[in-house]
Motif scaffolding. Structure first.
Motif, PDB file in Angstrom:
ATOM      1  N   UNK A  42       0.862  -1.175   0.000  1.00 45.10           N
ATOM      2  CA  UNK A  42       0.000   0.000   0.000  1.00 45.10           C
ATOM      3  C   UNK A  42       0.902   1.229   0.000  1.00 45.10           C
ATOM      4  N   UNK A  43       1.001   1.902  -1.155  1.00 37.52           N
ATOM      5  CA  UNK A  43       1.885   3.060  -1.269  1.00 37.52           C
ATOM      6  C   UNK A  43       1.250   4.322  -0.723  1.00 37.52           C
ATOM      7  N   UNK A  44      -0.054   4.437  -0.860  1.00 35.52           N
ATOM      8  CA  UNK A  44      -0.739   5.635  -0.380  1.00 35.52           C
ATOM      9  C   UNK A  44      -2.178   5.274  -0.108  1.00 35.52           C
ATOM     10  N   UNK A  45      -2.715   5.713   1.012  1.00 37.42           N
ATOM     11  CA  UNK A  45      -4.078   5.353   1.367  1.00 37.42           C
ATOM     12  C   UNK A  45      -4.994   6.559   1.284  1.00 37.42           C
ATOM     13  N   UNK A  46      -6.294   6.287   1.162  1.00 39.09           N
ATOM     14  CA  UNK A  46      -7.290   7.342   1.135  1.00 39.09           C
ATOM     15  C   UNK A  46      -7.652   7.814   2.530  1.00 39.09           C
ATOM     16  N   UNK A  47      -8.574   8.739   2.615  1.00 38.78           N
ATOM     17  CA  UNK A  47      -8.940   9.282   3.936  1.00 38.78           C
ATOM     18  C   UNK A  47      -9.604   8.260   4.841  1.00 38.78           C
ATOM     19  N   UNK A  48     -10.117   7.184   4.303  1.00 39.48           N
ATOM     20  CA  UNK A  48     -10.810   6.187   5.117  1.00 39.48           C
ATOM     21  C   UNK A  48      -9.874   5.122   5.665  1.00 39.48           C
ATOM     22  N   UNK A  49      -8.584   5.252   5.437  1.00 40.56           N
ATOM     23  CA  UNK A  49      -7.649   4.276   5.966  1.00 40.56           C
ATOM     24  C   UNK A  49      -7.402   3.155   4.974  1.00 40.56           C
ATOM     25  N   UNK A  50      -6.580   2.214   5.358  1.00 38.85           N
ATOM     26  CA  UNK A  50      -6.250   1.113   4.443  1.00 38.85           C
ATOM     27  C   UNK A  50      -7.499   0.288   4.118  1.00 38.85           C
ATOM     28  N   UNK A  51      -7.672  -0.079   2.853  1.00 42.61           N
ATOM     29  CA  UNK A  51      -8.811  -0.922   2.517  1.00 42.61           C
ATOM     30  C   UNK A  51      -8.634  -2.309   3.117  1.00 42.61           C
ATOM     31  N   UNK A  52      -9.710  -2.905   3.592  1.00 43.52           N
ATOM     32  CA  UNK A  52      -9.587  -4.244   4.183  1.00 43.52           C
ATOM     33  C   UNK A  52      -9.177  -5.267   3.128  1.00 43.52           C
ATOM     34  N   UNK A  53      -8.288  -6.161   3.512  1.00 42.67           N
ATOM     35  CA  UNK A  53      -7.857  -7.245   2.638  1.00 42.67           C
ATOM     36  C   UNK A  53      -7.816  -8.538   3.441  1.00 42.67           C
ATOM     37  N   UNK A  54      -8.990  -9.139   3.681  1.00 42.77           N
ATOM     38  CA  UNK A  54      -9.021 -10.380   4.477  1.00 42.77           C
ATOM     39  C   UNK A  54      -8.319 -11.539   3.788  1.00 42.77           C
ATOM     40  N   UNK A  55      -8.063 -11.415   2.484  1.00 42.11           N
ATOM     41  CA  UNK A  55      -7.408 -12.502   1.752  1.00 42.11           C
ATOM     42  C   UNK A  55      -5.896 -12.509   1.957  1.00 42.11           C
ATOM     43  N   UNK A  56      -5.359 -11.497   2.655  1.00 39.57           N
ATOM     44  CA  UNK A  56      -3.917 -11.367   2.791  1.00 39.57           C
ATOM     45  C   UNK A  56      -3.457 -11.747   4.189  1.00 39.57           C
ATOM     46  N   UNK A  57      -2.299 -12.346   4.256  1.00 38.63           N
ATOM     47  CA  UNK A  57      -1.597 -12.514   5.519  1.00 38.63           C
ATOM     48  C   UNK A  57      -1.154 -11.127   5.965  1.00 38.63           C
ATOM     49  N   UNK A  58      -1.448 -10.705   7.196  1.00 37.10           N
ATOM     50  CA  UNK A  58      -1.057  -9.358   7.635  1.00 37.10           C
ATOM     51  C   UNK A  58       0.426  -9.077   7.455  1.00 37.10           C
ATOM     52  N   UNK A  59       1.282 -10.096   7.529  1.00 34.74           N
ATOM     53  CA  UNK A  59       2.707  -9.872   7.333  1.00 34.74           C
ATOM     54  C   UNK A  59       3.050  -9.589   5.871  1.00 34.74           C
TER      55      UNK A  59
END
Length: 459
Positions: A42-59
């Motif tokens: 995630x290079x740059x996020x919007x005003x609502x914060x990072x979009x959820x990505x439940x398909x990803x390992x948080x690491x």
């Protein structure tokens, strides 16, 4: 820890540009395949914060903090419509530079504690950029409001000319810039209040061989390898802020390039225990000159074959990919058509500057009266030319249909020859006649004086 390799495809949005990735782990899952897991930067996020990505390992869902702004700026100016860059991410371990000339950058025997932790190296390449970034990861994912791992960009090496195409014999200028921010406050405190020393290295790889062209360590002493092939680099920091971040310049200049200098160029920036590298693919070109003979007119009589046409394609590079086409326009046919006749190409002739030449031949069949005024065109296509190519042409004149006929031409030649002979004879007679007149005047002159003398005595 097993090595990690990520293959990424880039998606650029107006608000939340992201890098979407598939991880290729080293484990075999049968049939020679590799296990794959999705990952993202995630290079740059919007005003609502990072979009959820439940398909990803948080690491593997990485929120990138870029203190120098170099990585984000590179994608801000990424042209629309250009294919997304090819990307790779792998684990990185800080180590001192292996080259002897860069040993002064790592005076300590071991890596400082300030560089402990997990590191990743990100490499991206496309037709408009090539970059490499070192990212330091925070130990644990953070909740904001989704689980995500924060990664800080420490070093970025970037070129906006990843595939320079230089005209043969001209100077090659390979763009390179880099940016650095110490990863921790401890690392910053251990540095002097000025940009740190760095090492710059340019290498060329071609046909399986590598050559060191230039190495430099601005601000450090020591014996450096001599630069080769007249290479020069503008190696310096662009700013002198006390505590960073710092941006630098490593642009490379190679004078009057020759074909043997084509290949992959590797630019490496060395900092103490950190290295960033990008690759550039240098190619060369030189457009051909095209001439056609005999010119400007081809004379022939009906039923006879005109002289053989010779199309000289001279001083071009590279030698591969050249095409020579023969066209016929005008005459009884409207538009352009493929010229008939036997055609062949000569062997290549090599020149001292590395360019080559060849000639295309066309042996024409007997022509007819309807072909009077037709034009034969030699058209050359080459990678150094526009799509339309480059051409030369001649016009066919059939004897007896316009202008002087072949017999008239022979008659005019004979007449000119006879007139030339007549002028030479007249000139010879005139010269001889003038000599006789001068002799007569010389003989007559004393007699006249004698007559005058006698006449004087009588008086």
């Amino acid at each position: 820890m097993k090595p990690l390799s990520l293959l990424l495809a880039v998606t650029l949005g107006e608000r939340t540009p992201r890098l979407l990735a598939q991880e290729q782990g080293p484990q075999d899952v049968g049939g020679g395949g590799l296990a794959k897991r999705p990952a993202a930067l995630l290079l740059r996020q919007g005003p609502e914060g990072p979009p959820p990505r439940p398909d990803l390992d948080p690491k593997l869902y990485l929120k990138v903090d870029d203190p120098t702004g170099t990585l984000q700026a590179a994608f801000r100016r990424y042209p629309r419509g250009v294919p997304a860059p090819h990307c790779e991410i792998s684990r990185y371990i800080p180590l001192p530079a292996s080259a002897n000339w860069a040993s002064g950058l790592s005076p300590e025997r071991s890596c400082p504690r300030a560089l402990d932790g997990d590191w990743l190296t990100v490499s991206m390449s496309s037709s408009v950029l090539s970059l490499s970034s070192l990212l330091r990861l925070q130990p644990e994912p953070q909740q904001e409001p989704v689980l995500i791992t924060v990664a800080t960009v420490v070093l970025t090496v970037l070129t906006h000319t990843p595939a320079p195409r230089i005209r043969l014999g001209q100077d090659a200028i390979l763009d390179l810039s880099f940016a650095y921010m110490p990863p921790t406050l401890e690392a910053t405190a251990s540095l002097a209040p000025s940009p740190p020393p760095f090492g710059l290295e340019w290498r060329r790889q071609h046909l399986g061989k590598g050559h060191l062209l230039l190495a430099a360590t601005p601000g450090l002493g020591g014996q450096m390898p001599a630069a080769r092939e007249g290479a020069v680099a503008f190696a310096a920091w662009d700013d002198d802020d006390p505590w960073g971040p710092w941006t630098g310049n490593g642009t490379f200049w190679l004078p009057a390039v020759r074909p043997f200098q084509e290949g992959t160029y590797l630019a490496t920036v060395h900092l103490p225990y950190l290295q960033g590298q990008v690759s550039l693919e240098l190619t060369m070109h030189k457009p051909p000159k095209v001439s056609l003979s005999p010119a400007p007119l081809v004379w022939a009589a009906p039923g006879e074959a005109p002289p053989e046409l010779l199309c000289l394609v001279s001083h071009f590079y590279p030698s591969e990919g050249l095409e020579v086409e023969w066209e016929l326009r005008g005459g009884s046919e409207s538009g352009s058509q493929k010229a008939e006749g036997q055609r062949w190409l000569s062997s290549l002739r090599h020149h001292s500057d590395g360019s080559v030449s060849l000639s295309g031949h066309l042996k024409l069949p007997p022509i007819t009266a309807e072909q009077h005024g037709a034009r034969y065109i030699c058209r050359v296509h080459h990678s150094s030319l526009p799509a339309s190519g480059r051409s030369a042409e001649v016009t066919v004149e059939v004897a007896g249909f316009s202008g002087p006929s072949l017999e008239d031409g022979v008659g005019l030649f004979l007449s000119a020859f006879l007139l030339l002979g007549l002028f030479k004879v007249l000139g010879w007679y005139c010269k001889k006649g003038k000599s006789k007149i001068n002799l007569m005047l010389y003989l007559i002159k004393p007699k006249i004086l004698l007559c005058r003398h006698k006449q004087y005595k009588k008086l």
